[in-house]
Design an enzyme around this catalytic site. Structure first.
Site, PDB file in Angstrom:
ATOM      1  N   ASP A   1       0.842  -1.195   0.000  1.00  0.00           N
ATOM      2  CA  ASP A   1       0.000   0.000   0.000  1.00  0.00           C
ATOM      3  C   ASP A   1       0.877   1.244   0.000  1.00  0.00           C
ATOM      4  O   ASP A   1       1.983   1.225  -0.535  1.00  0.00           O
ATOM      5  CB  ASP A   1      -0.907  -0.032   1.240  1.00  0.00           C
ATOM      6  CG  ASP A   1      -2.209   0.705   1.013  1.00  0.00           C
ATOM      7  OD1 ASP A   1      -2.260   1.916   1.308  1.00  0.00           O
ATOM      8  OD2 ASP A   1      -3.173   0.092   0.522  1.00  0.00           O
TER       9      ASP A   1
ATOM     10  N   HIS B   1      -3.041   5.934   4.315  1.00  0.00           N
ATOM     11  CA  HIS B   1      -3.872   4.805   3.864  1.00  0.00           C
ATOM     12  C   HIS B   1      -3.308   3.470   4.358  1.00  0.00           C
ATOM     13  O   HIS B   1      -4.032   2.642   4.928  1.00  0.00           O
ATOM     14  CB  HIS B   1      -3.945   4.844   2.339  1.00  0.00           C
ATOM     15  CG  HIS B   1      -4.979   3.958   1.724  1.00  0.00           C
ATOM     16  ND1 HIS B   1      -4.686   2.700   1.249  1.00  0.00           N
ATOM     17  CD2 HIS B   1      -6.297   4.147   1.464  1.00  0.00           C
ATOM     18  CE1 HIS B   1      -5.774   2.152   0.723  1.00  0.00           C
ATOM     19  NE2 HIS B   1      -6.769   3.001   0.845  1.00  0.00           N
TER      20      HIS B   1
ATOM     21  N   SER C   1     -11.173  -0.774   0.543  1.00  0.00           N
ATOM     22  CA  SER C   1      -9.785  -0.748   1.008  1.00  0.00           C
ATOM     23  C   SER C   1      -9.675  -1.187   2.455  1.00  0.00           C
ATOM     24  O   SER C   1      -8.671  -1.785   2.857  1.00  0.00           O
ATOM     25  CB  SER C   1      -9.210   0.665   0.884  1.00  0.00           C
ATOM     26  OG  SER C   1      -8.863   0.981  -0.428  1.00  0.00           O
TER      27      SER C   1
END
Length: 476
Positions: free
Chosen positions: A167, A204, A412
């Site tokens: 990621d 994230h 996600s």
């Protein structure tokens, strides 16, 4: 015509990849992004066949464009892919690429070859395309707790389950969040701009790692910053980067991947084909997000879960809305999505706790759900004005402050929740085979939800707290 949010994210990704001219496909419909003027083929004989066929095609139909047909990468690499230039990528705008489309048609069924795809666009694999994540992060009230809450249990190095998160990288102060004390990996590159404002999508990967750790404390989590560049990478590079990620520490028990792309096909991505075939030979379980286009179109690599031979090695995860009863408005769906997990308004670590960080919203919320749902979804709540939506307009973008935890939505984040549940099962049952654990969890699971009229498996951690959802008469 591509929807507004897709256009905004196209602009954002193009700024992050200034040297790679991008186009919207197919035919400006807003399903995916790809590199202009370039196609992909497998190395060796197939690449030569593609080049020769495309050269003849462009000599016949495009005249001088044939001069642009040339390879732009070495013939051999781990992903087994060659980029072939078919036109000047500087020509035209982002609304499709006729040269690439013509090359695809020319190779649809070449002489002497049938039944095997030889050519592909060079897609952008991303955490961001078409509202993925489902929204932007939202500050939480002081004293808020993670949701899912931290499960009981402790970290035991000798029995910890290895989880690799591919990621964005880890925020600099992530260790100040207790649940991430045993996490390691790559640092996030350029967390803030010159103005000190948090960049879009930063945090994230940290948020995802926090969710895995909350659901499964006995995990050794490694985060690799493969998607640090605004959460996007070209398909031609992605397969190689996946190999690099697993090479650093060996193949993990579980690989959590919250990125992908559609490509208008049902047979996978050419650029990750070699990696996926190698994955099938390993013991690793890939848990991958289904994407946030509110679409039944397969989203890759997650949709490999529906291809023969990958049933045990890939688990595709869609998102449930806040009450856990229905699918979230943004979640992709279809038979290729094998399970759904909470993915709306989850709470996890975003920036750590050392220093408050400002963030300016990039996208404006809407008056109504973009996908026609009736509940108070993330399309319209909480209200904010974003800079990308208001360029040239009169609206002033909203700024907020983050200090530790945040609330965020998307497949996600449903993905690491599901990955954490499988890891927790491995610890509880002393199961060392992650693929066996996947089967056991799915077979024993009795929770269901409704998505687009279908009853689907719902993977819901015991520590997750459902949220009240306004207007429960939402379309499902």
């Amino acid at each position: 015509m591509a929807p507004q949010r897709f256009r905004e994210q196209y602009d954002q990704i193009q700024r992050s990849m200034p040297d790679v001219p991008l186009a919207i496909g197919p035919d400006d419909a807003g399903e995916f992004l790809y590199e202009k003027g370039v196609v992909l083929a497998r190395d060796g004989e197939e690449a030569r066949l593609v080049e020769d066929t495309v050269r003849r095609h462009f000599t016949t139909f495009a005249g001088p464009a044939a001069d642009h047909v040339r390879r732009t990468s070495p013939e051999t690499n781990r992903s087994g892919i060659t980029r072939i230039r078919v036109a000047d990528p500087g020509q035209g705008d982002g609304s499709g690429d006729p040269a690439v489309a013509s090359a695809l048609r020319a190779l649809r069924e070449p002489e002497g070859r049938t039944g095997r795809r030889l050519i592909s666009r060079n897609h952008v694999v991303s955490i961001a395309v078409n509202a993925c994540p489902g929204d932007e992060p939202v500050p939480v009230e002081a004293g808020a707790q993670p949701n899912p809450a931290a499960a009981a249990g402790s970290h035991t190095p000798d029995s910890a389950v290895g989880v690799l998160v591919v990621d964005t990288g880890l925020m600099n102060d992530y260790r100040s969040y207790p649940l991430l004390a045993h996490t390691r990996g790559d640092a996030q590159v350029e967390e803030c701009g010159d103005d000190g404002v948090l960049r879009q999508y930063c945090g994230h990967g940290t948020f995802i790692a926090g969710l895995v750790a909350a659901v499964a404390p006995n995990t050794d989590i490694t985060v690799r910053g493969t998607l640090n560049d605004a959460g996007a990478v070209l398909e031609s590079e992605f397969g190689e980067k996946l190999f690099e990620a697993v090479d650093q520490d060996g193949w993990p028990d579980i690989l959590s991947l919250s990125a992908g792309t559609s490509n208008g096909r049902t047979d996978g991505l050419l650029g990750v084909d070699a990696f996926m075939r190698e994955l099938r030979r390993q013991r690793t379980l890939l848990v991958a997000c289904a994407g946030n286009n509110s679409s039944a179109t397969p989203f890759w690599p997650a949709a490999y879960a529906d291809l023969p031979g990958f049933e045990d090695s890939v688990l595709s995860i869609g998102a449930l809305r806040g009450d856990g009863e229905f699918g979230a408005c943004f979640s992709n769906h279809g038979a290729w999505v094998k399970a759904y997990a909470p993915g709306e308004r989850l709470i996890s670590a975003l920036t750590g706790f050392d220093t408050p960080v400002p963030y300016v919203y990039q996208h404006s919320t809407y008056d109504d759900c973009r996908y026609g749902f009736g509940y108070a979804c993330t399309c319209r709540h909480p209200r904010h004005t974003g800079v990308l939506s208001e360029e040239g307009g009169s609206g002033k973008p909203d700024q907020v402050m983050f200090e530790g935890l945040a609330q965020w939505s998307g497949t996600s984040f449903a993905t690491p929740v599901a990955a954490g549940m499988i890891a927790a099962h491995m610890t509880a049952r002393a199961e060392t085979d992650p693929r066996a654990a996947r089967r056991q969890v799915m077979d024993a699971n009795g929770e269901v939800a409704e998505v687009r009229g279908a009853t689907v498996p719902a993977l819901v951690p015991a520590t997750w707290s459902p949220l009240p959802v306004a207007l429960p008469s939402a379309r499902t």
